[in-house]
Design a protein around this motif. Structure first.
Motif, PDB file in Angstrom:
ATOM      1  N   ASN A 178      10.057   7.415  -3.588  1.00  0.00           N
ATOM      2  CA  ASN A 178       9.870   6.445  -2.362  1.00  0.00           C
ATOM      3  C   ASN A 178       8.531   5.835  -2.660  1.00  0.00           C
ATOM      4  O   ASN A 178       8.506   4.456  -2.495  1.00  0.00           O
ATOM      5  CB  ASN A 178       9.338   7.383  -1.026  1.00  0.00           C
ATOM      6  N   ILE A 179       7.852   6.276  -2.620  1.00  0.00           N
ATOM      7  CA  ILE A 179       5.893   5.708  -3.008  1.00  0.00           C
ATOM      8  C   ILE A 179       6.216   4.312  -4.873  1.00  0.00           C
ATOM      9  O   ILE A 179       6.673   3.533  -4.975  1.00  0.00           O
ATOM     10  CB  ILE A 179       5.170   6.409  -3.970  1.00  0.00           C
ATOM     11  N   ARG A 208      -4.599  12.040  -1.191  1.00  0.00           N
ATOM     12  CA  ARG A 208      -4.968  11.865  -3.093  1.00  0.00           C
ATOM     13  C   ARG A 208      -3.525  11.895  -4.055  1.00  0.00           C
ATOM     14  O   ARG A 208      -3.135  11.759  -4.906  1.00  0.00           O
ATOM     15  CB  ARG A 208      -5.539  13.546  -2.859  1.00  0.00           C
ATOM     16  N   PHE A 209      -2.161  12.356  -3.391  1.00  0.00           N
ATOM     17  CA  PHE A 209      -0.790  12.044  -4.141  1.00  0.00           C
ATOM     18  C   PHE A 209      -0.668  10.965  -4.009  1.00  0.00           C
ATOM     19  O   PHE A 209      -0.421  10.249  -5.043  1.00  0.00           O
ATOM     20  CB  PHE A 209       0.288  12.962  -3.779  1.00  0.00           C
ATOM     21  N   GLN A 210      -0.869   9.629  -2.982  1.00  0.00           N
ATOM     22  CA  GLN A 210      -0.647   8.414  -3.157  1.00  0.00           C
ATOM     23  C   GLN A 210      -2.289   7.743  -4.322  1.00  0.00           C
ATOM     24  O   GLN A 210      -0.779   7.212  -4.591  1.00  0.00           O
ATOM     25  CB  GLN A 210      -0.334   8.353  -1.590  1.00  0.00           C
ATOM     26  N   SER A 229      15.000  -5.769  11.712  1.00  0.00           N
ATOM     27  CA  SER A 229      13.086  -5.475  11.820  1.00  0.00           C
ATOM     28  C   SER A 229      12.153  -6.052  11.929  1.00  0.00           C
ATOM     29  O   SER A 229      12.088  -7.015  12.036  1.00  0.00           O
ATOM     30  CB  SER A 229      13.507  -4.519  10.444  1.00  0.00           C
ATOM     31  N   SER A 230      10.877  -5.033  12.007  1.00  0.00           N
ATOM     32  CA  SER A 230       9.937  -5.653  11.648  1.00  0.00           C
ATOM     33  C   SER A 230       9.154  -6.337  10.217  1.00  0.00           C
ATOM     34  O   SER A 230       7.918  -7.228  10.533  1.00  0.00           O
ATOM     35  CB  SER A 230       8.432  -5.194  12.054  1.00  0.00           C
ATOM     36  N   GLY A 231       9.803  -5.559   9.442  1.00  0.00           N
ATOM     37  CA  GLY A 231       9.248  -5.939   8.079  1.00  0.00           C
ATOM     38  C   GLY A 231       8.436  -5.885   7.415  1.00  0.00           C
ATOM     39  O   GLY A 231       8.403  -6.448   6.131  1.00  0.00           O
ATOM     40  N   GLY A 232       8.321  -4.202   7.945  1.00  0.00           N
ATOM     41  CA  GLY A 232       7.416  -3.626   6.984  1.00  0.00           C
ATOM     42  C   GLY A 232       7.268  -3.026   5.760  1.00  0.00           C
ATOM     43  O   GLY A 232       8.528  -2.579   4.983  1.00  0.00           O
ATOM     44  N   CYS A 233       6.191  -3.286   4.659  1.00  0.00           N
ATOM     45  CA  CYS A 233       6.697  -2.507   3.602  1.00  0.00           C
ATOM     46  C   CYS A 233       5.260  -1.940   3.273  1.00  0.00           C
ATOM     47  O   CYS A 233       3.890  -2.448   3.022  1.00  0.00           O
ATOM     48  CB  CYS A 233       6.681  -3.639   2.486  1.00  0.00           C
ATOM     49  N   ARG A 234       5.090  -0.638   3.210  1.00  0.00           N
ATOM     50  CA  ARG A 234       4.419   0.478   2.594  1.00  0.00           C
ATOM     51  C   ARG A 234       4.480   1.298   1.366  1.00  0.00           C
ATOM     52  O   ARG A 234       5.698   1.569   0.802  1.00  0.00           O
ATOM     53  CB  ARG A 234       4.362   1.160   4.027  1.00  0.00           C
ATOM     54  N   VAL A 235       3.676   1.836   1.186  1.00  0.00           N
ATOM     55  CA  VAL A 235       3.490   2.747  -0.540  1.00  0.00           C
ATOM     56  C   VAL A 235       2.880   4.363   0.408  1.00  0.00           C
ATOM     57  O   VAL A 235       2.928   4.978  -0.152  1.00  0.00           O
ATOM     58  CB  VAL A 235       2.398   2.773  -1.032  1.00  0.00           C
TER      59      VAL A 235
END
Length: 392
Positions: free
Chosen positions: A65-66, A116-118, A52-58
């Motif tokens: 999930n968030i 807005r939710f994030q 994988s590319s190792g990505g981490c996101r919110v």
């Protein structure tokens, strides 16, 4: 360590990043447990996380999930300080490079609502107009965009370091790894009892965890459990532009283009959700030229003269129901059989939170840190997809 080599409190099937994270959290929360991890590929040649590319996101829209992202990213940022063993450091080479989601005009309202939710969930982000995108990322073509969201504290890490860090720490805490494949399972009407390995050994346990990623659907069948998780091949490429582009965050769009800076070049691809399902690892060397390059060059014209240096293939463990993980027990049938699989490309980034969650469920009978009940197997039985709009 167990008093009998074939009897454990918990047997984890699958020793990749999810299974190893689960083993670590089990021992962290209850050091008296006897835990084994059954992994047929101890060198992790085919492990999805290492390809994988190792990505981490919110940038998700589901609260669960968030919350998993926020916890996991913080954990990964501090990984090398908390997960070193007596004999090995635990470097993961965290890069806080940020994530950038861009959408066409017709999707702008949806992106703004998601943003807005994030923010309400504690995420840091910048909602950018096309002009602001151009100002921040001058090499980007923005004339066909409606907006973008930049989350500056997201990033990426070395999946190899993360997996081996979890595994080594779990072993230091007393987990036993068994280099074998599960070929059969024994259960009655209400309980999973044992699994049989390829060498004929029988492993009995109080609890079993299916953490086999792209193989989890097949492992579930051994327990007569229907799990809609299938292997889907994806490609990753390392390439360089013909002229200067500069450092980029992890760029994603609605066509599922996804790439980021990597050293002096860039790494990424474009996911095709319609490819045939199966355990395919062959590399299609035309994929970059025919699929990825046109998309990258459209968004960043400097890639018109891009050169692809390396390509490789890996597997997504796709949950065909909704693209989200199944995290929980099979309460309606075998409540001592737990599943933590089906992350559909988000397994590495959510491994710390998911491993902690399953450990809590096994030890305490309920989630204690993040309530992941909505990601349980019940939604599969009810054909009720988890409503996540942030998977691009």
């Amino acid at each position: 360590m167990p008093t009998h080599p074939h009897l454990f409190d918990v047997a984890i099937i699958g020793g990749g990043i999810i299974g190893s994270a689960t083993a670590y959290y089990l021992m962290q929360q209850d050091p008296q447990l006897s835990v084994c991890v059954i992994e047929p590929d101890p060198g992790y040649e085919l492990a999805s996380a290492l390809r994988s590319s190792g990505g981490c996101r919110v940038q998700f829209t589901g609260a669960e999930n968030i919350a998993m992202s926020l916890y996991s990213i913080d954990f990964i940022k501090n990984f090398e300080h908390t997960m070193a063993t007596a004999t090995h450091p635990a470097p993961v080479d965290w890069v806080e490079g940020g994530y950038l989601f861009v959408v066409p005009p017709q999707d702008t309202a949806n992106l703004e609502r998601n943003a807005r939710f994030q923010q309400s969930q504690g995420c840091t982000l910048d909602l950018l107009s096309p002009a602001e995108l151009k100002d921040r990322f001058p090499a980007m073509y923005v004339d066909d965009l409606g907006a973008g969201v930049h989350t500056p504290h997201d990033g990426w890490c070395d999946p190899y370091g993360l997996l081996w860090g979890f595994r080594r720490k779990a072993i230091e805490l007393g987990v036993q790894y068994i280099a074998e494949r599960v070929v059969a399972a024994d259960h009655d009407a209400v309980q999973a009892k044992s699994v049989t390995l390829g060498n004929g050994q029988i492993i009995r346990a109080t609890s079993f965890v299916n953490a086999t990623g792209a193989w989890s659907g097949d492992v579930a069948k051994l327990f007569n459990m229907s799990l809609p998780i299938v292997p889907v091949r994806r490609f990753e490429h390392y390439f360089t532009p013909g002229s200067h582009v500069g450092h980029l965050p992890y760029v994603k769009d609605t066509a599922r283009l996804a790439f980021r800076s990597e050293g002096q070049g860039y790494s990424g691809g474009l996911v095709d959700g319609n490819v045939p399902r199966g355990y395919h690892f062959e590399v299609d060397h035309k994929n970059f030229e025919e699929v990825v390059w046109p998309a990258v060059a459209h968004r960043f014209p400097a890639f018109e003269a891009a050169r692809c240096h390396r390509s490789w293939a890996g597997l997504y463990e796709v949950n065909e129901l909704d693209g989200n993980p199944v995290i929980g027990a099979w309460n309606a049938r075998l409540p001592n059989l737990y599943t933590v699989a089906g992350f559909s490309g988000h397994g590495m980034m959510h491994a710390p939170a998911a491993g902690r969650g399953i450990a809590e469920l096994i030890i305490h009978g309920r989630f204690q840190s993040i309530d992941l009940s909505r990601l349980g197997y019940e939604r599969v039985e009810q054909n009720a997809p988890y409503p996540e709009q942030g998977i691009l």
